[in-house]
Design an enzyme around this catalytic site. Structure first.
Site, mmCIF file in Angstrom:
data_model
loop_
_atom_site.group_PDB
_atom_site.id
_atom_site.type_symbol
_atom_site.label_atom_id
_atom_site.label_comp_id
_atom_site.label_asym_id
_atom_site.label_seq_id
_atom_site.Cartn_x
_atom_site.Cartn_y
_atom_site.Cartn_z
ATOM 1 C CB SER A 70 46.498 -8.414 14.956
ATOM 2 O OG SER A 70 45.263 -7.763 14.795
ATOM 3 C CE LYS B 255 49.020 -11.847 12.223
ATOM 4 N NZ LYS B 255 50.382 -11.824 11.717
ATOM 5 C CE1 TYR C 33 45.989 -11.768 10.101
ATOM 6 C CE2 TYR C 33 44.317 -10.679 11.435
ATOM 7 C CZ TYR C 33 45.585 -10.713 10.906
ATOM 8 O OH TYR C 33 46.462 -9.684 11.182
HETATM 9 P P1 NAD Z 1 50.827 -7.214 3.533
HETATM 10 O O1 NAD Z 1 50.011 -8.313 2.956
HETATM 11 O O2 NAD Z 1 50.899 -5.924 2.819
HETATM 12 O O3 NAD Z 1 52.322 -7.727 3.797
HETATM 13 C C1 NAD Z 1 52.630 -9.070 4.083
HETATM 14 C C2 NAD Z 1 53.781 -9.458 3.178
HETATM 15 O O4 NAD Z 1 54.160 -10.815 3.465
HETATM 16 C C3 NAD Z 1 53.413 -9.406 1.693
HETATM 17 O O5 NAD Z 1 54.436 -8.723 0.994
HETATM 18 C C4 NAD Z 1 53.338 -10.876 1.274
HETATM 19 O O6 NAD Z 1 53.676 -11.059 -0.083
HETATM 20 C C5 NAD Z 1 54.341 -11.500 2.240
HETATM 21 N N1 NAD Z 1 54.146 -12.925 2.523
HETATM 22 C C6 NAD Z 1 53.009 -13.536 2.924
HETATM 23 N N2 NAD Z 1 53.240 -14.837 3.129
HETATM 24 C C7 NAD Z 1 54.551 -15.059 2.854
HETATM 25 C C8 NAD Z 1 55.383 -16.203 2.893
HETATM 26 N N3 NAD Z 1 54.921 -17.409 3.225
HETATM 27 N N4 NAD Z 1 56.687 -16.062 2.537
HETATM 28 C C9 NAD Z 1 57.186 -14.855 2.185
HETATM 29 N N5 NAD Z 1 56.435 -13.736 2.134
HETATM 30 C C10 NAD Z 1 55.133 -13.836 2.474
HETATM 31 O O7 NAD Z 1 50.298 -6.986 5.024
HETATM 32 P P2 NAD Z 1 50.631 -5.834 6.056
HETATM 33 O O8 NAD Z 1 49.417 -5.016 6.217
HETATM 34 O O9 NAD Z 1 51.898 -5.180 5.723
HETATM 35 O O10 NAD Z 1 50.793 -6.690 7.377
HETATM 36 C C11 NAD Z 1 52.042 -7.189 7.803
HETATM 37 C C12 NAD Z 1 51.841 -8.081 9.010
HETATM 38 O O11 NAD Z 1 51.170 -7.331 10.028
HETATM 39 C C13 NAD Z 1 50.977 -9.301 8.737
HETATM 40 O O12 NAD Z 1 51.503 -10.384 9.467
HETATM 41 C C14 NAD Z 1 49.616 -8.898 9.275
HETATM 42 O O13 NAD Z 1 48.858 -9.997 9.682
HETATM 43 C C15 NAD Z 1 50.006 -8.037 10.465
HETATM 44 N N6 NAD Z 1 48.960 -7.060 10.815
HETATM 45 C C16 NAD Z 1 48.486 -6.207 9.870
HETATM 46 C C17 NAD Z 1 47.488 -5.312 10.215
HETATM 47 C C18 NAD Z 1 46.923 -4.369 9.187
HETATM 48 O O14 NAD Z 1 45.893 -3.762 9.449
HETATM 49 N N7 NAD Z 1 47.527 -4.171 8.026
HETATM 50 C C19 NAD Z 1 46.988 -5.266 11.521
HETATM 51 C C20 NAD Z 1 47.519 -6.140 12.462
HETATM 52 C C21 NAD Z 1 48.522 -7.041 12.105
HETATM 53 C C1 UD1 Z 2 40.076 -5.618 10.446
HETATM 54 C C2 UD1 Z 2 40.000 -7.022 10.940
HETATM 55 C C3 UD1 Z 2 41.140 -7.258 11.908
HETATM 56 C C4 UD1 Z 2 42.459 -6.983 11.213
HETATM 57 C C5 UD1 Z 2 42.438 -5.567 10.659
HETATM 58 C C6 UD1 Z 2 43.659 -5.289 9.830
HETATM 59 C C7 UD1 Z 2 37.650 -7.706 10.827
HETATM 60 C C8 UD1 Z 2 36.432 -8.034 11.615
HETATM 61 N N1 UD1 Z 2 38.713 -7.281 11.553
HETATM 62 O O1 UD1 Z 2 39.975 -4.741 11.562
HETATM 63 O O2 UD1 Z 2 41.121 -8.583 12.372
HETATM 64 O O3 UD1 Z 2 43.542 -7.126 12.125
HETATM 65 O O4 UD1 Z 2 41.302 -5.389 9.812
HETATM 66 O O5 UD1 Z 2 43.677 -6.015 8.654
HETATM 67 O O6 UD1 Z 2 37.694 -7.829 9.608
HETATM 68 N N2 UD1 Z 2 34.042 -0.353 7.847
HETATM 69 C C9 UD1 Z 2 32.944 0.140 7.171
HETATM 70 N N3 UD1 Z 2 32.900 -0.026 5.829
HETATM 71 C C10 UD1 Z 2 33.882 -0.650 5.119
HETATM 72 C C11 UD1 Z 2 35.006 -1.146 5.821
HETATM 73 C C12 UD1 Z 2 35.053 -0.994 7.205
HETATM 74 O O7 UD1 Z 2 32.037 0.708 7.783
HETATM 75 O O8 UD1 Z 2 33.756 -0.783 3.897
HETATM 76 C C13 UD1 Z 2 34.108 -0.163 9.317
HETATM 77 C C14 UD1 Z 2 34.162 -1.475 10.078
HETATM 78 O O9 UD1 Z 2 32.880 -1.898 10.399
HETATM 79 C C15 UD1 Z 2 34.990 -1.074 11.303
HETATM 80 C C16 UD1 Z 2 35.887 0.057 10.809
HETATM 81 O O10 UD1 Z 2 35.305 0.515 9.597
HETATM 82 O O11 UD1 Z 2 34.145 -0.561 12.267
HETATM 83 C C17 UD1 Z 2 37.312 -0.388 10.545
HETATM 84 O O12 UD1 Z 2 37.256 -1.531 9.700
HETATM 85 P P1 UD1 Z 2 38.573 -2.201 9.094
HETATM 86 O O13 UD1 Z 2 39.391 -1.166 8.428
HETATM 87 O O14 UD1 Z 2 38.137 -3.383 8.279
HETATM 88 O O15 UD1 Z 2 39.378 -2.669 10.380
HETATM 89 P P2 UD1 Z 2 38.903 -3.620 11.588
HETATM 90 O O16 UD1 Z 2 37.583 -4.210 11.354
HETATM 91 O O17 UD1 Z 2 39.085 -2.841 12.844
#
Ligand code: NAD
Ligand code: UD1
Length: 338
Positions: free
Chosen positions: A125, A153, A149
Site C-alpha cells: 500500500s 504492510k 495496519y
Molecule cells: P477486502 O477486505 O475486500 O479483501 C480481502 C479479502 O481477504 C477478503 O475477502 C477477506 O475475507 C480475505 N481474508 C482476510 N484475511 C484472510 C485470511 N486469513 N485467510 C483467507 N482470507 C482472508 O480488501 P481489498 O480492498 O480487496 O484489499 C485487498 C488487499 O489489498 C489487502 O491486503 C489490503 O490491505 C490491500 N490494499 C487495499 C487497499 C484499498 O484501498 N482497498 C489499498 C492498499 C492495499
Molecule cells: C486510507 C488509509 C490507508 C489505506 C487506504 C485504503 C487512513 C489514514 N489511511 O487511505 O492506510 O491504505 O485507506 O484502505 O485511514 N475523507 C473524508 N471523509 C470521509 C472519508 C475520507 O473527508 O468520510 C477524506 C480523507 O480525509 C482523505 C480522503 O478522503 O483525505 C481519502 O480517504 P480514504 O478513502 O479513507 O483513503 P486514505 O485516507 O487515503
C-alpha cells in the site's frame, strides 16, 4: 494459460483481479475465509466471465488447511490479497492485524517454498510511504508507517526482501496501491464495506443512495488548492490490470521488484465529491469536519516505473471511476447481501 492462486480473491480488489485473470485465459483458484467478503462476489465473477473458479473456503493462517490447496493444485503463481485493511480497527485491535496479516503471509511463503511455487505478487500500500518528502512519490522514497495496519504492510515487505535475498529462485512483486475506487462496468461486483464505510467514495455513494445523511469532509485547512486532502484515486479495474502486468513480469524471472500502482493524478476530496455529484445527477450533502488523525495533505504516485518496466498505465478517468462506483451502489444498495 497459467494456474494462479488468489488469496482473498472474494474481496474488493481480489474479485476484480480474478475477473481480469479469467478474461486473459488463466485458471484461477481462490482461497478466502470470507472474514470481509461474501461468496456471492465469486458467483458474480463467474457470471460475468462465463468461467468457473475453484474455491477453497480456508483461513490462510491455518497452515494444515492451507497446505491442501498446494497439495491439490500445481500452481504457477500466487497473488496475495488476503489481509485485514481497516486502519482504525488496526489501532484498536493491533494483535488481530499482526496475527492475521503476518501469519497468513508466513504460511504462504512456507508453502510456496515447499511446493516450488516461485512467483508471488503481494498487495502492499502507499501507506508504507507515510508522509512523503514531496509528491509525486517514487518507489525509492523512504518508508515509514504510523499505524498497525501500515506496519503489517511494511513488515511483510521487509520479510519478502529478506526472504528474496536467500531464495533467489523466487520472483516477487511488491505492489503499492494508491486509492482504489470504482467498480466493474457491469455493476455486478464492487466494494461492499461492513458497517459504516471508512473510505471516501463508499461513504459518498451511501449518502447518495440515502443510507447516510451527509459526508463529513475531514479538514479544509490543508496546504492544498482547496484546503482538502489530495489522493491518487485509481479505478479498481485498472488496478486489476496492473496485477496482470505484474504477473507477466514475474514470469520473466525478475527477482524482487517494487511498483506503485496509481494514476499519477491527484484529486482533492472536493473534486471527488463534484465528480460523484455529476455521476449521481444531484447534489450530495456534506459538511466540513475536523482533520482525521493520521491523514496527510497530499499523496500521489509517480506511475513511471510501472509504465516503463511492466507497461502498466491506468486508463480510466475520475469521471469513469465515479460513474462506475455509483452504478454499483445504485444497483446493489445493500451490497452483496441482497
Ligand atoms: P477486502 O477486505 O475486500 O479483501 C480481502 C479479502 O481477504 C477478503 O475477502 C477477506 O475475507 C480475505 N481474508 C482476510 N484475511 C484472510 C485470511 N486469513 N485467510 C483467507 N482470507 C482472508 O480488501 P481489498 O480492498 O480487496 O484489499 C485487498 C488487499 O489489498 C489487502 O491486503 C489490503 O490491505 C490491500 N490494499 C487495499 C487497499 C484499498 O484501498 N482497498 C489499498 C492498499 C492495499
Ligand atoms: C486510507 C488509509 C490507508 C489505506 C487506504 C485504503 C487512513 C489514514 N489511511 O487511505 O492506510 O491504505 O485507506 O484502505 O485511514 N475523507 C473524508 N471523509 C470521509 C472519508 C475520507 O473527508 O468520510 C477524506 C480523507 O480525509 C482523505 C480522503 O478522503 O483525505 C481519502 O480517504 P480514504 O478513502 O479513507 O483513503 P486514505 O485516507 O487515503
Amino acid at each position: 494459460m497459467k494456474k494462479i492462486l488468489v488469496t482473498g480473491g472474494a474481496g474488493y480488489i481480489g474479485s476484480h483481479t480474478v475477473l481480469a485473470l479469467l478474461e486473459k485465459g488463466h485458471e484461477v483458484i481462490i482461497v478466502d475465509n470470507f472474514s470481509n467478503s461474501n461468496p456471492e462476489s465469486i458467483r458474480r465473477v463467474e457470471k460475468i466471465s462465463g468461467k468457473k473458479v475453484k474455491l477453497y473456503t480456508c483461513d490462510c493462517c491455518n497452515l494444515d488447511e492451507f497446505a491442501t490447496v498446494f497439495k491439490e493444485n500445481k500452481l504457477d503463481a500466487v497473488i496475495h490479497f488476503a489481509g485485514l485493511k481497516a486502519v482504525g480497527e488496526s489501532v484498536s485491535i493491533p494483535l488481530k492485524y499482526y496475527q492475521n496479516n503476518l501469519i497468513s503471509t508466513l504460511n504462504l511463503l512456507e508453502l510456496m517454498k515447499q511446493y516450488h511455487v516461485y512467483n508471488l505478487a503481494f498487495s502492499s500500500s502507499a501507506t508504507v510511504y507515510g508522509e512523503p518528502k514531496s509528491v509525486p512519490i517514487f518507489e525509492d522514497f523512504d518508508l515509514h508507517v504510523s499505524n498497525p495496519y501500515g506496519r503489517t504492510k511494511l513488515m511483510i515487505e521487509d520479510i519478502l526482501r529478506d526472504f528474496s535475498k536467500v531464495n533467489p529462485q523466487f520472483n516477487i512483486a511488491l505492489l503499492r496501491y494508491f486509492n482504489p475506487i470504482g467498480a466493474h462496468a457491469s455493476g455486478l461486483i464492487g466494494e461492499d464495506p461492513n458497517g459504516i464505510p471508512n473510505n471516501l467514495v463508499p461513504y459518498i455513494t451511501q449518502v447518495a443512495v440515502g443510507k447516510l445523511k451527509e459526508l463529513g469532509v475531514f479538514g479544509n485547512d490543508y496546504p492544498t488548492p482547496d484546503g482538502t486532502c489530495i489522493r491518487d484515486y485509481i479505478h479498481v479495474c485498472d488496478l486489476a490490470e496492473g496485477h496482470v502486468c505484474a504477473l507477466d513480469k514475474l514470469f520473466t524471472n525478475c527477482g524482487l521488484v517494487t511498483y506503485n500502482l496509481g494514476t499519477g493524478n491527484g484529486y482533492s476530496v472536493l473534486e471527488v465529491l463534484r465528480a460523484m455529484e455529476k455521476a449521481v445527477g444531484k447534489p450530495i450533502p456534506y459538511a466540513f469536519k475536523p482533520r482525521r488523525e493520521g491523514d496527510i495533505p497530499a499523496c500521489f504516485a509517480s506511475p513511471e516505473k510501472a509504465y516503463k518496466e511492466i507497461g502498466f498505465k491506468a486508463k480510466y478517468s475520475i469521471d469513469d471511476m465515479a460513474r462506475d462506483a455509483w452504478n454499483w451502489q445504485k444497483n446493489n444498495p445493500q451490497g452483496y447481501a441482497k
